[in-house]
Scaffold this motif. Structure first.
Motif, PDB file in Angstrom:
ATOM      1  N   LEU A 323     -22.177   0.968  13.667  1.00  0.00           N
ATOM      2  CA  LEU A 323     -21.886   2.380  13.394  1.00  0.00           C
ATOM      3  C   LEU A 323     -21.228   2.583  12.031  1.00  0.00           C
ATOM      4  N   LEU A 324     -20.444   1.604  11.584  1.00  0.00           N
ATOM      5  CA  LEU A 324     -19.799   1.708  10.272  1.00  0.00           C
ATOM      6  C   LEU A 324     -20.694   1.113   9.195  1.00  0.00           C
ATOM      7  N   THR A 325     -20.656   1.691   8.011  1.00  0.00           N
ATOM      8  CA  THR A 325     -21.347   1.080   6.880  1.00  0.00           C
ATOM      9  C   THR A 325     -20.479  -0.050   6.330  1.00  0.00           C
ATOM     10  N   LYS A 326     -21.081  -0.947   5.569  1.00  0.00           N
ATOM     11  CA  LYS A 326     -20.310  -2.041   4.962  1.00  0.00           C
ATOM     12  C   LYS A 326     -19.231  -1.494   4.034  1.00  0.00           C
ATOM     13  N   GLU A 327     -19.563  -0.401   3.311  1.00  0.00           N
ATOM     14  CA  GLU A 327     -18.588   0.188   2.398  1.00  0.00           C
ATOM     15  C   GLU A 327     -17.401   0.767   3.159  1.00  0.00           C
ATOM     16  N   GLU A 328     -17.649   1.407   4.306  1.00  0.00           N
ATOM     17  CA  GLU A 328     -16.560   1.963   5.096  1.00  0.00           C
ATOM     18  C   GLU A 328     -15.655   0.864   5.642  1.00  0.00           C
ATOM     19  N   ALA A 329     -16.259  -0.219   6.130  1.00  0.00           N
ATOM     20  CA  ALA A 329     -15.453  -1.315   6.657  1.00  0.00           C
ATOM     21  C   ALA A 329     -14.551  -1.900   5.574  1.00  0.00           C
ATOM     22  N   GLN A 330     -15.106  -2.086   4.366  1.00  0.00           N
ATOM     23  CA  GLN A 330     -14.302  -2.635   3.273  1.00  0.00           C
ATOM     24  C   GLN A 330     -13.186  -1.675   2.871  1.00  0.00           C
ATOM     25  N   LEU A 331     -13.496  -0.378   2.828  1.00  0.00           N
ATOM     26  CA  LEU A 331     -12.499   0.617   2.442  1.00  0.00           C
ATOM     27  C   LEU A 331     -11.388   0.710   3.482  1.00  0.00           C
ATOM     28  N   PHE A 332     -11.753   0.751   4.764  1.00  0.00           N
ATOM     29  CA  PHE A 332     -10.748   0.844   5.824  1.00  0.00           C
ATOM     30  C   PHE A 332      -9.830  -0.377   5.815  1.00  0.00           C
ATOM     31  N   TYR A 333     -10.416  -1.547   5.597  1.00  0.00           N
ATOM     32  CA  TYR A 333      -9.598  -2.767   5.546  1.00  0.00           C
ATOM     33  C   TYR A 333      -8.596  -2.687   4.399  1.00  0.00           C
ATOM     34  N   GLN A 334      -9.076  -2.245   3.237  1.00  0.00           N
ATOM     35  CA  GLN A 334      -8.190  -2.152   2.073  1.00  0.00           C
ATOM     36  C   GLN A 334      -7.057  -1.167   2.317  1.00  0.00           C
ATOM     37  N   ILE A 335      -7.360  -0.041   2.944  1.00  0.00           N
ATOM     38  CA  ILE A 335      -6.332   0.972   3.188  1.00  0.00           C
ATOM     39  C   ILE A 335      -5.289   0.459   4.179  1.00  0.00           C
ATOM     40  N   THR A 336      -5.741  -0.233   5.222  1.00  0.00           N
ATOM     41  CA  THR A 336      -4.778  -0.699   6.232  1.00  0.00           C
ATOM     42  C   THR A 336      -3.820  -1.745   5.668  1.00  0.00           C
ATOM     43  N   ILE A 337      -4.320  -2.677   4.854  1.00  0.00           N
ATOM     44  CA  ILE A 337      -3.426  -3.728   4.359  1.00  0.00           C
ATOM     45  C   ILE A 337      -2.502  -3.213   3.248  1.00  0.00           C
ATOM     46  N   THR A 338      -2.962  -2.251   2.467  1.00  0.00           N
ATOM     47  CA  THR A 338      -2.111  -1.727   1.396  1.00  0.00           C
ATOM     48  C   THR A 338      -1.125  -0.684   1.897  1.00  0.00           C
ATOM     49  N   SER A 339      -1.343  -0.158   3.098  1.00  0.00           N
ATOM     50  CA  SER A 339      -0.448   0.871   3.631  1.00  0.00           C
ATOM     51  C   SER A 339       0.741   0.293   4.375  1.00  0.00           C
ATOM     52  N   ARG A 340       0.685  -0.981   4.749  1.00  0.00           N
ATOM     53  CA  ARG A 340       1.805  -1.549   5.516  1.00  0.00           C
ATOM     54  C   ARG A 340       3.122  -1.502   4.747  1.00  0.00           C
ATOM     55  N   PRO A 341       3.159  -1.879   3.452  1.00  0.00           N
ATOM     56  CA  PRO A 341       4.444  -1.785   2.740  1.00  0.00           C
ATOM     57  C   PRO A 341       4.946  -0.352   2.612  1.00  0.00           C
ATOM     58  N   ASP A 342       4.029   0.621   2.664  1.00  0.00           N
ATOM     59  CA  ASP A 342       4.428   2.020   2.504  1.00  0.00           C
ATOM     60  C   ASP A 342       5.144   2.572   3.720  1.00  0.00           C
ATOM     61  N   LEU A 343       5.052   1.903   4.863  1.00  0.00           N
ATOM     62  CA  LEU A 343       5.694   2.417   6.070  1.00  0.00           C
ATOM     63  C   LEU A 343       7.203   2.540   5.880  1.00  0.00           C
ATOM     64  N   SER A 344       7.793   1.612   5.126  1.00  0.00           N
ATOM     65  CA  SER A 344       9.239   1.663   4.906  1.00  0.00           C
ATOM     66  C   SER A 344       9.647   2.825   4.001  1.00  0.00           C
ATOM     67  N   LEU A 345       8.687   3.379   3.258  1.00  0.00           N
ATOM     68  CA  LEU A 345       8.981   4.496   2.357  1.00  0.00           C
ATOM     69  C   LEU A 345       8.761   5.845   3.022  1.00  0.00           C
ATOM     70  N   ALA A 346       8.053   5.852   4.149  1.00  0.00           N
ATOM     71  CA  ALA A 346       7.748   7.107   4.842  1.00  0.00           C
ATOM     72  C   ALA A 346       8.998   7.626   5.554  1.00  0.00           C
ATOM     73  N   PRO A 347       9.043   8.928   5.876  1.00  0.00           N
ATOM     74  CA  PRO A 347      10.186   9.468   6.633  1.00  0.00           C
ATOM     75  C   PRO A 347      10.460   8.679   7.912  1.00  0.00           C
ATOM     76  N   ASP A 348       9.403   8.261   8.584  1.00  0.00           N
ATOM     77  CA  ASP A 348       9.501   7.359   9.726  1.00  0.00           C
ATOM     78  C   ASP A 348       8.163   6.643   9.846  1.00  0.00           C
ATOM     79  N   GLU A 349       8.133   5.543  10.624  1.00  0.00           N
ATOM     80  CA  GLU A 349       6.929   4.715  10.691  1.00  0.00           C
ATOM     81  C   GLU A 349       5.745   5.482  11.271  1.00  0.00           C
TER      82      GLU A 349
END
Length: 539
Positions: A323-349
């Protein structure tokens, strides 16, 4: 009566009981059997992979006397002689464990080395095990250099560390170094099954997989978490109990998230995030689990056989991979791994996690970057518009030349060489060679393609690079290709020269725009500021 922790009661006492370190066991047992022993060993690896355990087994192997007291040094310590029993009990006087984290000074090392000069009291060898050796000071390292290189015949050194990069090269060169591996999940699961079967504790296989993943390669952590799970579950170790204990996410949540992304359902994404918040789940672990699942999906899209049949989520992975395209899978993976450090900067997790899901939805290929117009209640949602690539904001941008078209041949039968070289799927040195060539002659027959090209940089034209460029052209035209390369200056312009000219024009345009900027002009007028030549770079 207090029960002994699993990590202690199941600590291996012989090399045969060690799990996951076969390469180290093989080297050490061969050395012991052949009597070819070094005087210093260095064991490196993350926590809980067996560094201290191996050092204790080595101490027993070096000093074992056998059940009858007449045995020799062996790779299979008996476990019954006084040396083996006392080392297991932690009271063997000639096996000294020192924690360098709390005894890191030069005085501590000097005291240890002073005692090393004396013969063992009741053993073949004095064995000094220095744990976390990288914590020693530079003076302490210098103090032990000479003794570590030429110790007394009755002394063996075993060093252990989780950070070998901090150990001086002069120390490394005096030791035999063994790198202990992290434990893979299947191996941890297999060992936990044996442990729980012996402990007569019922379990679910998926629960052990969750524990093994949470251990992150450490068998000691896996056993400690299993101890905790036994107490938490108060019965059968179930997957639900383990996930509740760890605060990890059920795979069903992850699959619901990806289904909502595929359906472009933002409301469901926020509802799932709220539901996770109500259950006090770890959003950092949730992103880690989501990235792991997306990686499996991306792998399934390229190599379907990478999905193992015994995975509980195997069917869902294959379904989502379709159901996902290869481009979507790559993009979603990149967003999830780069967003983990940002959780500490958000108002809450939870807010940070929800924004991560919305970011994945907003930047999906094929989605519109325009703001969504409000619609009246009951009105059907408007169809999504094509996505526009996001760009960095800038005060003034140089005009970007249009991307070149990529025809394969001109009207005269000769290919557009520049466009063809840009199109070929080559990288690295082969791409550099392709970009530094100009076409001289072209012969396209039904049997093969023959091209004569010239390059001003013959050093790029290695046999391997020419072969890979030939293979790429043969694949492009669907028939054999032969390339003849000549050295010389090009009459026209290579791809590299065209790119350089474009970059130069963009830089000049950018410098012109900077010079015309009113704010820059004001700084120059009032403060005598100057734009440093060559410092302006086009975006």
């Amino acid at each position: 009566m207090t029960a002994l922790a699993l990590a202690r009661s199941w600590r291996p006492k012989t090399f045969s009981q060690l799990v996951g370190q076969d390469h180290v066991v093989k080297a050490l047992t061969h050395a012991l059997d052949q009597g070819r022993l070094h005087h210093a060993w260095l064991f490196t690896g993350t926590r809980g992979v067996g560094k201290t355990t191996i050092s204790r087994i080595m101490a027993k192997a070096l000093n074992c006397t056998g059940a009858d007291g007449q045995g020799r040094m062996t790779s299979e310590p008996c476990g019954k002689c006084p040396a083996c029993l006392e080392i297991d009990a932690g009271r063997f006087v000639d096996y000294i464990e020192m924690d360098a984290a709390s005894n890191r000074g030069v005085d501590d090392i000097a005291a240890l080395l002073e005692k090393a000069a004396y013969a063992p009291s009741n053993a073949r060898y004095k064995v000094y095990m220095i744990d976390e050796v990288h914590m020693l000071t530079n003076h302490a390292f210098n103090a032990m250099l000479k003794t570590l290189e030429e110790p007394p015949e009755h002394v063996k050194f075993i060093l252990a560390t989780t950070d070998p990069q901090k150990i001086p090269v002069t120390i490394l060169s005096r030791c035999l170094q063994f790198n202990l591996k992290q434990m893979p999940v299947p191996l941890i699961v297999e060992h936990l099954e044996k442990v729980l079967a012996a402990e007569t504790v019922e379990y679910e296989s998926n629960a052990l997989r969750v524990l093994a993943k949470a251990a992150q390669g450490s068998m000691r952590d896996a056993l400690s978490l299993t101890d905790q799970a036994i107490a938490y579950a108060a019965g059968t170790i179930s997957e639900a109990a383990v996930r509740g204990m760890l605060g990890t996410l059920d795979d069903a949540y992850l699959i619901r998230i990806l289904d909502a992304l595929i359906a472009k359902d933002g409301a469901s994404l926020l509802a799932i995030s709220n539901e996770m918040g109500e259950r006090s789940m770890s959003f950092s672990l949730a992103l880690a689990d989501l990235s792991s699942l997306i990686q499996k999906i991306a792998a399934a899209q390229i190599v379907p056989e990478s999905v193992l049949a015994d995975w509980p989520e195997a069917a869902e992975i294959l379904r989502l991979a379709g159901l996902l395209t290869k481009e979507e899978a790559q993009l979603f993976y990149q967003i999830t791994i780069t967003s983990r450090p940002d959780l500490s900067l958000a108002p809450d997790e939870q807010t940070g996690f929800a924004m991560t899901l919305l970011r994945m939805l907003a930047f999906r290929p094929g989605q519109s970057s325009e703001p969504v117009k409000p619609r009246s209640a009951g009105a059907p949602p408007a169809p999504a518009a094509p996505v526009a690539p996001s760009v960095k904001p800038q005060s003034a941008a140089a005009p970007t030349p249009p991307a070149p078209t990529i025809p394969t041949a001109s009207s005269a039968g000769r290919p557009d060489w520049h466009a063809l070289m840009r199109q070929l799927p080559v990288r690295g040195m082969v791409q550099q060679l392709a970009f530094q060539t100009e076409l001289l002659e072209w012969n396209d027959s039904p049997a093969e393609v023959r091209a004569t090209i010239v390059t001003p940089m013959p050093q790029l034209a290695s046999e391997a690079s020419i072969g890979r460029l030939t293979d790429a052209l043969s694949a492009h035209f669907g028939k054999p290709c032969k390339i003849v390369i000549e050295k010389g200056e090009v009459e026209g312009k290579t791809v590299a020269k065209v790119d350089a000219q474009i970059h130069q024009e963009k830089r000049q345009n950018a410098e012109q725009l900077i010079a015309q900027d009113p704010f820059i002009q004001q700084l120059e007028k009032e403060f005598g500021a100057k734009v440093v030549g060559g410092s302006v770079k086009p975006i």
